[in-house]
Design a protein around this motif. Structure first.
Motif, PDB file in Angstrom:
ATOM      1  N   PRO A  26      -3.327  63.047  53.743  1.00  0.00           N
ATOM      2  CA  PRO A  26      -2.583  64.293  53.474  1.00  0.00           C
ATOM      3  C   PRO A  26      -2.076  64.367  52.026  1.00  0.00           C
ATOM      4  O   PRO A  26      -2.091  65.436  51.420  1.00  0.00           O
ATOM      5  N   GLU A  83      -3.615  67.033  48.719  1.00  0.00           N
ATOM      6  CA  GLU A  83      -2.752  67.845  47.851  1.00  0.00           C
ATOM      7  C   GLU A  83      -2.888  67.425  46.398  1.00  0.00           C
ATOM      8  O   GLU A  83      -2.838  68.249  45.489  1.00  0.00           O
ATOM      9  N   SER A 133      -5.009  79.348  52.686  1.00  0.00           N
ATOM     10  CA  SER A 133      -4.771  77.956  52.276  1.00  0.00           C
ATOM     11  C   SER A 133      -4.956  76.957  53.428  1.00  0.00           C
ATOM     12  O   SER A 133      -5.436  75.843  53.199  1.00  0.00           O
ATOM     13  N   ASN A 134      -4.609  77.344  54.646  1.00  0.00           N
ATOM     14  CA  ASN A 134      -4.830  76.407  55.767  1.00  0.00           C
ATOM     15  C   ASN A 134      -6.318  76.143  55.965  1.00  0.00           C
ATOM     16  O   ASN A 134      -6.746  75.011  56.199  1.00  0.00           O
ATOM     17  N   ARG A 167      -7.714  73.968  52.993  1.00  0.00           N
ATOM     18  CA  ARG A 167      -7.353  72.553  53.148  1.00  0.00           C
ATOM     19  C   ARG A 167      -8.198  71.867  54.202  1.00  0.00           C
ATOM     20  O   ARG A 167      -8.644  70.744  54.015  1.00  0.00           O
TER      21      ARG A 167
END
Ligand code: HEM
Lengths: 400, 64
Positions: free
Chosen positions: A275, A279, A353-354, A357
């Protein structure tokens, strides 16, 4: 990308299509942040280029002075039609409140966590299928043969349009975003997309499905269906915003992993770091720069901005500001404090964005599990696209 | 420790949820809220601080 005139000074004559800027803008931003944190140019109209996190985020939040009615980094130099098919452009991205507020709410649920989890298996199978096509060859183009192939197919599924048109969609979107300084290609890309969605909307009215276009056609506002141009604009936006951007992020991340074996090993050995790593890769290789149009004269951080000027929302440079990020120019794969703005800042935060990602994570997971050890090929060149969206377009890699 | 999300500031980046899904709920429009009354169990305090430090909109704060 067209040839550009040599840049005489990055502070007063910058050009985001300059070859040096496209392939490696990081040192240019570092220098600007110290000497002239908001650069200016008169190329293609008057443009400003903030490079500090504080300025980029403040402008993104000041919608009273900085409008989204034009978000293209390269202004359109062809002729505008008198009666455009899409009078509202591509809402919500090309709009300000109040239009922005309700058109954004129409799209958001399609890209919620829950919905996105439902697209994961499809994405994973797609990645596996692509890898199976080159795994035995010992080499691949990780950009054109992998990264570029993934997001367009996931979006095609969401929009309910045929996957076998993927190459065509990719070409149109590249015409709009990557060849924006070539008026002919840009018009060709935009017209093709618009014509396609005009026809699709017509078809869905006859035969609705369970896709985004069909559902938008069933939405009622104040007892009336949405204007069709809003549905077409929003559908075209999802395609334009969702594919070049995400494949650029996947491609840049694979470039990083090809050139940084320690980070590669860390990802393979330590699932907890993922995670943070996702990012960090988004921060360091932020693909997207947007624009705003100044609507009222304003002096911003000492810069006399005039109505009609363009401000380039340099989210990628903000994300490397040493005031906010320690060792900003280094990828720290387990960076704990990372307030990055790769997906923007304020009301236009990336609606996808979800999804982005998830696609980035799954694309890297599948690649690393099949090809844990790889490096850049020595006999072929890496090429980059830039301007609105930065990422590798050719990324030849070899593996044992 | 107790935290809250300022929903006028939240823009749905979902970074808090990514770091501490036990502490935040996100609705279909991306807006975050704290689970329960925002009380953070001691073993999750570190993660709550991480969520605060990673929110791009400075929308999460410690209330007491
Ligand atoms: C890594 C991939 C991506 C990056 C870096 C990215 C970046 C961005 C950024 C910076 C904005 C803000 C625009 C502005 O401030 O003017 C934005 C908006 C948007 N993005 Fe993405 N994006 C990505 C992937 C996607 C995907 C997969 C979708 C799919 C639907 C998408 C859909 C949108 C939409 C609809 C908006 C407009 C939101 C609004 O104006 O309210 N993006 N994106």
């Amino acid at each position: 990308m067209a040839q550009t005139q040599p840049v005489s000074s990055w502070a007063t004559d910058f050009d985001v299509l300059d070859r040096e800027y496209v392939s490696s803008p990081f040192e240019i931003w570092d220098e600007l942040r110290q000497k002239c944190p908001i650069a200016q140019t008169d190329r293609r109209g008057r443009n400003w280029l903030p490079t500090r996190y504080e300025d980029v985020t403040a402008i993104a939040h000041d919608i009273g002075h900085f409008s989204s009615l034009e978000v293209a980094v390269i202004p359109f130099e062809g002729e505008e039609p008198d009666e455009p098919v899409l009078p509202y452009g591509l809402p919500p991205i090309s709009s300000d409140p109040p239009l922005h507020t309700w058109t954004r709410r129409l799209l958001l649920p399609w890209f919620s966590h829950r919905r996105v989890a439902g697209y994961e298996e499809l994405t994973r199978n797609l990645c596996r299928r692509l890898i199976a096509g080159f795994a035995d060859a010992g080499r691949a183009d990780a950009a054109a043969g992998y990264a570029q192939q993934i997001p367009v197919r996931v979006i095609a599924h969401i929009l309910g349009v045929p996957e076998d048109l993927s190459d065509t969609f990719t070409e149109w979107v590249r015409d709009v975003l990557e060849f924006a300084d070539d008026a002919e290609r840009r018009i060709h890309g935009m017209e093709s997309l618009v014509n396609y969605f005009v026809a699709e909307v017509g078809r869905r009215k006859e035969e609705p499905g369970d896709d985004l276009i069909s559902e938008l056609l069933q939405v009622e506002m104040d007892g009336k269906p949405l204007e069709e141009s809003i549905v077409m604009g929003a559908a075209a936006l999802v395609l334009i915003a969702g594919i070049d951007t995400t494949w650029s992020a996947i491609g840049s991340s694979l470039w990083h992993l090809a050139t940084h074996p320690d980070d590669r090993r860390r990802l393979i050995e330590d699932t907890e770091v993922w995670p943070l790593a996702i990012e960090e890769l988004l921060r360091a290789y932020s693909p997207v720069t947007m624009a705003r149009i100044v609507t009222k004269d304003v002096e911003f951080a000492g810069c006399p901005m005039k109505s009609g000027d363009r401000v380039l929302m340099n989210f990628p440079a903000a994300n490397r500001d040493p005031e906010v990020f320690e060792n900003a120019d280094t990828v720290v794969i387990d960076r704990m404090h990372n307030r990055h703005v790769a997906f923007g800042s304020g009301i236009h935060r990336c609606a996808g964005s979800n999804l982005a990602r998830m696609e980035l994570r799954v694309a890297l997971e599948e690649w690393l599990s099949a090809i844990p050890d790889f490096r850049l090929a020595e006999d072929a060149e890496v090429t980059w696209a830039g301007g609105q969206v930065r990422g590798p377009r050719q990324l030849p890699v070899v593996f044992p | 420790m107790k935290i809250r999300v300022d929903q006028d500031k939240c823009q749905g980046h979902a970074r808090c949820y990514g770091l501490a899904p036990e502490l935040f709920d996100i609705d279909d429009y991306g807006t975050s809220s704290v689970v329960g009354d925002g009380t953070v169990p001691p073993e999750l305090e570190e993660r709550a601080l991480l969520a605060i430090a990673n929110c791009p909109e400075y929308a999460i704060e410690e209330v007491d």
